[in-house]
Each structure stands twice: as C-alpha cells, then as structure tokens.
Design an enzyme around this catalytic site. Structure first.
Site, mmCIF file in Angstrom:
data_model
loop_
_atom_site.group_PDB
_atom_site.id
_atom_site.type_symbol
_atom_site.label_atom_id
_atom_site.label_comp_id
_atom_site.label_asym_id
_atom_site.label_seq_id
_atom_site.Cartn_x
_atom_site.Cartn_y
_atom_site.Cartn_z
ATOM 1 N N CYS A 39 5.086 4.628 -3.896
ATOM 2 C CA CYS A 39 4.975 3.954 -5.195
ATOM 3 C C CYS A 39 3.843 4.561 -6.021
ATOM 4 O O CYS A 39 3.991 4.803 -7.222
ATOM 5 C CB CYS A 39 4.780 2.454 -5.010
ATOM 6 S SG CYS A 39 6.295 1.631 -4.450
ATOM 7 N N GLN A 87 0.830 -1.210 0.000
ATOM 8 C CA GLN A 87 0.000 0.000 0.000
ATOM 9 C C GLN A 87 0.865 1.261 0.000
ATOM 10 O O GLN A 87 0.487 2.284 0.580
ATOM 11 C CB GLN A 87 -0.952 -0.007 1.191
ATOM 12 C CG GLN A 87 -2.140 -0.935 1.003
ATOM 13 C CD GLN A 87 -3.023 -0.508 -0.171
ATOM 14 O OE1 GLN A 87 -3.188 0.671 -0.439
ATOM 15 N NE2 GLN A 87 -3.578 -1.486 -0.887
ATOM 16 N N SER A 88 2.024 1.178 -0.628
ATOM 17 C CA SER A 88 2.974 2.291 -0.614
ATOM 18 C C SER A 88 2.409 3.557 -1.270
ATOM 19 O O SER A 88 2.011 3.537 -2.438
ATOM 20 C CB SER A 88 4.242 1.865 -1.344
ATOM 21 O OG SER A 88 5.058 2.991 -1.607
ATOM 22 N N ASN A 89 2.423 4.642 -0.513
ATOM 23 C CA ASN A 89 2.044 5.944 -1.070
ATOM 24 C C ASN A 89 3.145 6.460 -1.989
ATOM 25 O O ASN A 89 2.891 7.153 -2.964
ATOM 26 C CB ASN A 89 1.811 6.951 0.051
ATOM 27 C CG ASN A 89 0.727 6.491 0.998
ATOM 28 O OD1 ASN A 89 -0.436 6.445 0.628
ATOM 29 N ND2 ASN A 89 1.110 6.115 2.220
#
Ligand SMILES: *Cc1c(COP(=O)(O)O)cnc(C)c1O
Length: 330
Positions: free
Chosen positions: A77, A73-75
């Site tokens: 990325c 859930q990387s912001n």
C-alpha cells in the site's frame, strides 16, 4: 522474452547484489543478498517492480484513481500510494483492521496523500469493489490493484527481476545453490519461479510462507496460474506447475504480523553483523527461516546462498516494542 509490455519507471535498477562476508563467516556458508529494499520508491521494496507494469496498465486505461488493499503496515500500500502520487493518480487504500496510530508505513501512506478506508480483514476485496462502483458512480475512472499487486501484470516485474539477478550472477561468475525469499500474496513467487526457469537457474528457490497455511492447494494453484498467465504475456514457452513451488511452511510463528524470537533474532543478526535493516513482518521471518535451515544443517556448510531482500524496514517503527522485546528483558 517479449519486453514490449507497457512499463513506467519507478525503481532504481538493477538493485545491488551484495556479498555478506561477516555473516558468511559467522554462519559457515557463502551468503549474498539481493537488495530489493533499495528499489527506492518511498524507501523501496518488492512491490515497486510490480507497480512499474501495473501503473503503466492503469495509465493506458486512462484511469484517474487507483484502489488497493493490505494490512495496516502494508508495504504494498505504501509503494502504491507513492507510485500513484508520482503519476498524479488519487489513491485509495483499503486496510484490514481498525484505525491505528500513524507509525511506520501508515505514517508514510498519509504523507503520500492516500485516502484510507478501514474494514475487517475479510472484507477488503468486497470493499475495493464497492469503492470502485462508488467512484464510477461519481464519474471517476478507478483501477483496482489486487492485494500485493499479485496478478500476472505485477508478476512480470519479478520475471524480469530474476533475469536481472542471473545477469549479475553470470557477470560475477557466481553459481548460487539456494535462494530464499518471503511469500504472501504470491506474485513475487510466481514471477521468480517463472524467471528462474526462463533463465535456466540450476539452484533451488524456496518461498518462506509468511501467512500461507501449510499445503494450501488453492494458493499453489493460484501462484502457478499467475505465473503461466505472465508467461503468456511475455511470450515465454515455460510453464509452472504447483509441484514446482518449493515452500517453507515451518516458520509461521505466531501468524501474520506477529514478531517472535525468530524474527527478532534475524533482524538483530543482520543489522549488527552487516549494517542492513530487515523488517518485522516479512524479511525478519524470511531471513530467520534461512538462518534456521543453515544452523540445522539442511543447507550444508560452504554452500552458496542468496537471500532476496523484499524491503520492509519502513515498518520497523510500528513494531519497536516487539522488535526490542528480547534485549529489554536481558
Ligand atoms: C508483499 C511483500 C512480500 C510478499 O510478496 P508477495 O508478492 O505478496 O508474495 C514479501 N516481502 C515484503 C517486504 C512485502 O512487502
């Protein structure tokens, strides 16, 4: 400060500085929020300021694709995928874990056209290097952005962010006693700590650890190194030492990406009182830590406090069960 560094425009700046009157009254302090959730790149967040310098560097090197890594859930990325799309660069995201349903940021990564590579969390850096070599072998020109965009080039974005905040505070004649924000890969912190020194900020600046273990000396050394490299790039004479880094290691909860009571309550409190959305992984914990410090009296009644919103509400949909858990059992 040398502001000749190559930069592209990705963020709506300055981001708003807002007073939170209802929460201030409820908590018994004077509370402001710096809205970096509103940087505006495919919803926004803190990585956008770093990417203005990272993507500019990539374009100067005439690359044709970017590679970066993060959690599912990387912001970071998600914002990198959007920045790459905007400049016509192919984007490869190395995500830790196993294939997940396309919710939250992962949905956005896919809509933004990123190519996703799942690997074990500990293999992300190796996989980025391997992908870079593979792409080079195919005649491509890849640019690797470290996890979180946390090198000196990225940190420059947060040196300038602090200067931006100081100008807003000066213009409104506000003297802040304490600033809180979440830290993980450390680039935001490196930039803010250096920026605070450069701006002559007199208050305290506390980084709430999201996943850094207590007194991780290697992390503190790395953040200071990145800050000092950024200082050199900007022609600033200020230097940052590990001892300058004020950390809050007391709110690690269940670990990275685990939404517990602290995060749930903080998200609900901010949303119900001020209509502002916090996120499950970073800002719920960061703001929850600040609320805990206020309630326990470590921040005194009437003090002037600023929470730096780093923007991760786009992950909320992937955590709906955890975020709602408490209200369901009520
Ligand atoms: C990445 C991120 C952070 C932490 O920033 P670092 O520079 O990696 O320490 C904080 N909040 C949000 C919402 C993030 O996405």
């Amino acid at each position: 400060m040398d502001t000749q560094l190559a930069r592209v425009s990705l963020a709506n700046l300055p981001t708003p500085l807002e007073h939170l009157p209802r929460l201030s009254k409820l908590l018994g302090v004077e509370l402001w929020i710096k809205r970096d959730d509103l940087t505006g790149l495919a919803t926004g967040g803190n990585k956008t300021r770093k990417l203005e310098f990272l993507i500019a560097d990539a374009l100067e090197q005439q690359v044709d694709c970017v590679i970066t890594a993060g959690g599912s859930q990387s912001n970071h990325c998600r914002q990198t995928a959007a920045a790459a799309a905007k400049f016509g660069l192919e984007c490869h995201l190395v995500l830790g874990g196993e294939t997940q349903p396309p919710l939250g940021n992962l949905l956005l990564d896919q809509i933004l056209g990123a190519q996703i590579h799942w690997v074990a969390k500990t293999e992300r850096n190796n996989k980025m290097q391997q992908l870079a070599q593979q792409l080079q072998g195919e005649g491509r020109r890849p640019y690797v952005i470290p996890i979180g965009g946390s090198n000196a080039i990225g940190a420059v974005g947060y040196v300038q962010a602090f200067v931006e905040l100081q100008q807003q505070l000066d213009a409104a004649s506000i003297a802040i006693d304490h600033i809180y924000f979440p830290t993980s890969s450390g680039g935001t912190q490196a930039g803010l700590v250096l920026g605070a020194k450069a701006a002559g900020f007199a208050g305290s600046l506390t980084a709430v650890s999201i996943d850094v273990e207590p007194n991780d000396q290697a992390f503190l050394d790395e953040v200071s190194d990145v800050a000092n490299q950024a200082a050199a790039m900007l022609g600033l004479s200020h230097r940052v030492a590990p001892a300058d880094l004020q950390m809050d290691f007391d709110h690690l909860g269940g670990g990275y990406g685990v939404v517990g009571q602290l995060e749930r309550e903080a998200i609900r409190l901010m949303a119900e009182t001020e209509g502002v959305l916090l996120g499950p992984v970073y800002s719920g914990r960061g703001f929850g830590a600040l609320v805990d410090r206020i309630r326990s009296g470590q921040i005194a009644a009437g003090e002037r406090v600023l929470y730096w919103h780093t923007g991760d509400e786009s992950a909320l949909h992937a955590y709906s069960a955890e975020v709602l858990a408490e209200s369901e059992s009520n």
